[in-house]
Motif scaffolding. Structure first.
Motif, short mmCIF file in Angstrom:
data_model
loop_
_atom_site.label_atom_id
_atom_site.label_comp_id
_atom_site.label_asym_id
_atom_site.label_seq_id
_atom_site.Cartn_x
_atom_site.Cartn_y
_atom_site.Cartn_z
N THR A 2 0.81 -1.23 0.00
CA THR A 2 0.00 0.00 0.00
C THR A 2 0.84 1.27 0.00
O THR A 2 0.28 2.37 -0.03
CB THR A 2 -1.01 0.07 1.17
OG1 THR A 2 -0.35 0.45 2.38
CG2 THR A 2 -1.76 -1.23 1.36
N GLU A 3 2.16 1.18 0.03
CA GLU A 3 3.01 2.38 0.02
C GLU A 3 2.84 3.14 -1.29
O GLU A 3 2.94 2.57 -2.37
CB GLU A 3 4.47 2.00 0.19
CG GLU A 3 5.44 3.19 0.19
CD GLU A 3 6.89 2.75 0.13
OE1 GLU A 3 7.61 2.99 1.10
OE2 GLU A 3 7.28 2.16 -0.91
N THR A 4 2.55 4.43 -1.19
CA THR A 4 2.45 5.28 -2.38
C THR A 4 3.81 5.85 -2.74
O THR A 4 4.77 5.78 -1.95
CB THR A 4 1.47 6.44 -2.13
OG1 THR A 4 2.03 7.31 -1.13
CG2 THR A 4 0.11 5.93 -1.67
N ARG A 5 3.90 6.42 -3.91
CA ARG A 5 5.16 7.07 -4.33
C ARG A 5 5.51 8.20 -3.37
O ARG A 5 6.68 8.35 -2.99
CB ARG A 5 4.99 7.60 -5.75
CG ARG A 5 6.26 8.27 -6.31
CD ARG A 5 6.04 8.70 -7.74
NE ARG A 5 5.81 7.55 -8.61
CZ ARG A 5 6.78 6.80 -9.13
NH1 ARG A 5 8.06 7.09 -8.86
NH2 ARG A 5 6.49 5.78 -9.92
N GLN A 6 4.51 8.96 -2.97
CA GLN A 6 4.76 10.06 -2.04
C GLN A 6 5.27 9.54 -0.70
O GLN A 6 6.17 10.13 -0.10
CB GLN A 6 3.47 10.88 -1.83
CG GLN A 6 3.66 12.05 -0.87
CD GLN A 6 2.35 12.80 -0.62
OE1 GLN A 6 1.28 12.33 -0.95
NE2 GLN A 6 2.46 13.98 -0.03
N GLU A 7 4.72 8.42 -0.22
CA GLU A 7 5.14 7.88 1.07
C GLU A 7 6.56 7.32 1.00
O GLU A 7 7.32 7.44 1.97
CB GLU A 7 4.15 6.80 1.52
CG GLU A 7 2.83 7.39 1.99
CD GLU A 7 1.77 6.35 2.26
OE1 GLU A 7 0.91 6.58 3.14
OE2 GLU A 7 1.77 5.29 1.59
N GLN A 8 6.94 6.72 -0.12
CA GLN A 8 8.32 6.27 -0.25
C GLN A 8 9.27 7.47 -0.22
O GLN A 8 10.33 7.42 0.40
CB GLN A 8 8.52 5.46 -1.53
CG GLN A 8 9.92 4.87 -1.63
CD GLN A 8 10.08 3.87 -2.75
OE1 GLN A 8 10.88 4.09 -3.66
NE2 GLN A 8 9.34 2.78 -2.70
N GLN A 9 8.86 8.55 -0.87
CA GLN A 9 9.69 9.76 -0.84
C GLN A 9 9.77 10.33 0.57
O GLN A 9 10.82 10.84 0.99
CB GLN A 9 9.14 10.81 -1.81
CG GLN A 9 9.98 12.07 -1.92
CD GLN A 9 11.41 11.80 -2.36
OE1 GLN A 9 11.66 10.88 -3.15
NE2 GLN A 9 12.34 12.59 -1.84
N GLN A 10 8.68 10.24 1.33
CA GLN A 10 8.70 10.70 2.72
C GLN A 10 9.71 9.90 3.55
O GLN A 10 10.38 10.46 4.43
CB GLN A 10 7.30 10.56 3.33
CG GLN A 10 6.30 11.59 2.84
CD GLN A 10 4.90 11.34 3.38
OE1 GLN A 10 4.54 10.21 3.74
NE2 GLN A 10 4.10 12.39 3.43
N THR A 11 9.83 8.61 3.26
CA THR A 11 10.81 7.79 3.97
C THR A 11 12.22 8.23 3.63
O THR A 11 13.08 8.37 4.52
CB THR A 11 10.61 6.30 3.61
OG1 THR A 11 9.30 5.90 3.99
CG2 THR A 11 11.64 5.42 4.33
N VAL A 12 12.49 8.47 2.35
CA VAL A 12 13.81 8.93 1.93
C VAL A 12 14.13 10.28 2.59
O VAL A 12 15.24 10.50 3.10
CB VAL A 12 13.88 9.05 0.40
CG1 VAL A 12 15.19 9.71 -0.04
CG2 VAL A 12 13.73 7.68 -0.25
N GLU A 13 13.15 11.17 2.59
CA GLU A 13 13.36 12.49 3.19
C GLU A 13 13.60 12.39 4.70
O GLU A 13 14.39 13.17 5.25
CB GLU A 13 12.16 13.39 2.90
CG GLU A 13 12.07 13.79 1.42
CD GLU A 13 10.77 14.51 1.09
OE1 GLU A 13 9.91 14.64 2.01
OE2 GLU A 13 10.60 14.96 -0.07
N LEU A 14 12.94 11.44 5.36
CA LEU A 14 13.16 11.26 6.80
C LEU A 14 14.59 10.78 7.06
O LEU A 14 15.24 11.23 8.01
CB LEU A 14 12.16 10.25 7.37
CG LEU A 14 12.34 9.92 8.86
CD1 LEU A 14 12.19 11.16 9.73
CD2 LEU A 14 11.34 8.84 9.31
N ILE A 15 15.09 9.88 6.23
CA ILE A 15 16.47 9.41 6.38
C ILE A 15 17.43 10.59 6.28
O ILE A 15 18.33 10.77 7.13
CB ILE A 15 16.80 8.34 5.33
CG1 ILE A 15 16.00 7.08 5.59
CG2 ILE A 15 18.30 8.03 5.33
CD1 ILE A 15 16.09 6.04 4.49
#
Length: 472
Positions: A363-376
């Protein structure tokens, strides 16, 4: 340095195997280190304490191929061979079993055995199954070695007779058969571990287990409480932990221990009790452990101080995602705000943090994957000038049988067979990155897209994250 093993034949009651992630006769081994197989080490140590002759071969640590391993087993000709079945090594385990001589009894266990016992018993490619042991096996394995017919009265022990799966329901048994007293079990005999103690840089380190079970229900995790209803959650007493640490320090010259279980830093009362004992006994050794973000974000300052005083060097945190929606979906019971608080508090106190992340969650969206990268990136920047160091380990999502995710994915129409079909190549090989070849994150993958972002794009993002991490 890869471990060594004596392949000479001898009279063995039980030979325990950790199957290789890949068939190293066909694919090069790129990673020279894997965490020691403590579970097999405990079983071997307990069986030896009952007078049986036992050995362990960690084929992943040794870089052995399937046929190589089968040849060694046949040469040693043990009465029993035992394998821990895991999703990534399941196919290799089956091929090893197919190559064994018919006079060797077969004992199976591990997470896969617990998650899919009926499927495994019906697996025609496995030539025979004399004992399928579900759950903690330290007390039941010695009984089986003494008399195979004892399986009829042992709980959660199944087998196959001809083509018929035998799955008796045993009642009235001693509870310790499924939940041994972990404060009376012998300490793992390190001769059964091909890579422990091991060198982490210039420091001699050993792995330890301080608890059994996990009270949390993260949907992707094989240790989730809903996937392990048979496990009694329990923690070793401080004096028992200290005694093993002292033995590791004095006998094996270990300078640091790594607690690899899920609970060491999950309960404030137990944290205070154990770490206070470490300080009082002056164990004079560093330690690493896994922690819970919600616990450490809300802990009082004196708990963080106690961690530092008792020798804490690094805490591993399962962060997983930078999306609050996705964190709720996988039942992490944490928030992005708590993640930022916990990491900053630990690093400010001088404790290093290793954050685990998963890309490609269902269920991960493209935006949510980007949010993970940005959190890192945000965590790296947040801690760049603090005494403690933050580093990330990012993984491609892979489903495991028996987990809450697995059940949801099967219900959504995903094929169980395809979800267990792990690809032989690694991301490091795909990207030809020499600097990434020692990363355990890239060992195996199903190649299935579970979220909105295509697998190829997720892999490129993973490679970029690891490149940046290596440059820090």
């Amino acid at each position: 340095m890869r471990g060594e093993f004596n392949y000479s034949a001898n009279n063995l009651d039980l030979l325990l195997l950790n199957s290789p992630l890949k068939n190293y006769e066909l694919f090069p081994k790129l990673n020279d280190f894997t965490l020691p197989t403590l579970g097999l080490g405990y079983i071997a140590t307990c069986a030896e304490a009952h007078g049986f002759n036992v050995e362990v071969i960690d084929a992943e640590a040794l870089g052995l191929g399937v046929s190589q391993l089968a040849e060694i087993v046949n040469k040693k000709s043990p009465r029993w061979v035992g394998l821990n079945l895991l999703a990534p090594t399941y196919q290799n385990s089956i091929e090893i079993l197919r190559q064994l001589t018919p006079d060797i009894r077969i004992m199976l266990g591990g997470h896969q055995a617990k998650a899919m016992p009926t499927t495994i018993l019906k697996e025609r490619r496995i030539p025979r199954i004399d004992a399928l042991v579900l759950g903690e096996a330290e007390t039941r394995v010695p009984i089986l070695l003494g008399d195979v017919e004892s399986r009829q009265s042992l709980p959660q022990v199944f087998w196959r007779e001809g083509d018929v799966a035998v799955m008796p329901k045993v009642t009235g048994y001693d509870p310790s058969l499924l939940a041994p007293d972990i404060n009376t079990l012998p300490f793992v005999d390190r001769k059964h571990l091909q890579q422990d103690p091991y060198m982490d840089g210039l420091v001699r380190e050993s792995a330890m287990v301080a608890s059994r079970g996990c009270p949390f229900d993260c949907s992707f995790c094989g240790a989730a409480i809903s996937a392990n209803p048979d496990v009694t959650i329990r923690m070793r007493k401080p004096h028992n932990l200290i005694a093993e640490i002292v033995e590791l320090r004095n006998v094996h010259h270990v300078e640091r221990v790594r607690f690899v279980d899920d609970l060491f830093l999950a309960n404030i009362k137990l944290i205070r009790e154990i770490l206070s004992a470490f300080v009082e006994e002056q164990i004079k050794i560093q330690w690493d452990a896994t922690g819970r973000i919600n616990v450490l974000a809300n802990a009082s300052d004196d708990i963080i101080d106690l961690m530092v005083l008792s020798g804490c060097r690094e805490v591993a945190l399962g962060i997983e995602s930078g999306s609050d929606r996705l964190l709720s979906h996988i039942d992490k019971k944490i928030s992005v705000r708590q993640i930022l608080t916990a990491v900053e508090r630990l690093c400010r106190a001088g404790v290093n943090v290793k954050g685990y992340f998963i890309l490609g969650l269902p269920t991960e969206t493209r935006q949510e994957q980007q949010q993970t990268v940005e959190l890192i990136y945000r965590l790296q920047d947040l801690t760049s000038n603090l005494p403690g160091r933050f580093r990330c380990s990012a993984f491609e999502y892979r489903p495991y049988p028996g987990t809450p995710d697995w059940k949801r994915l099967v219900s959504a129409g995903y094929s169980e067979q395809e979800m267990m079909n792990y690809e032989p190549e690694t991301l490091a090989e795909l990207f030809q990155e020499k600097g990434l070849r020692d990363r355990d994150e890239f060992n195996f993958s199903t190649g299935i897209q579970f979220g909105e972002v295509p697998v190829s794009e997720t892999r490129r993002t993973l490679a970029e994250l690891m490149r940046r991490q290596k440059e820090l």
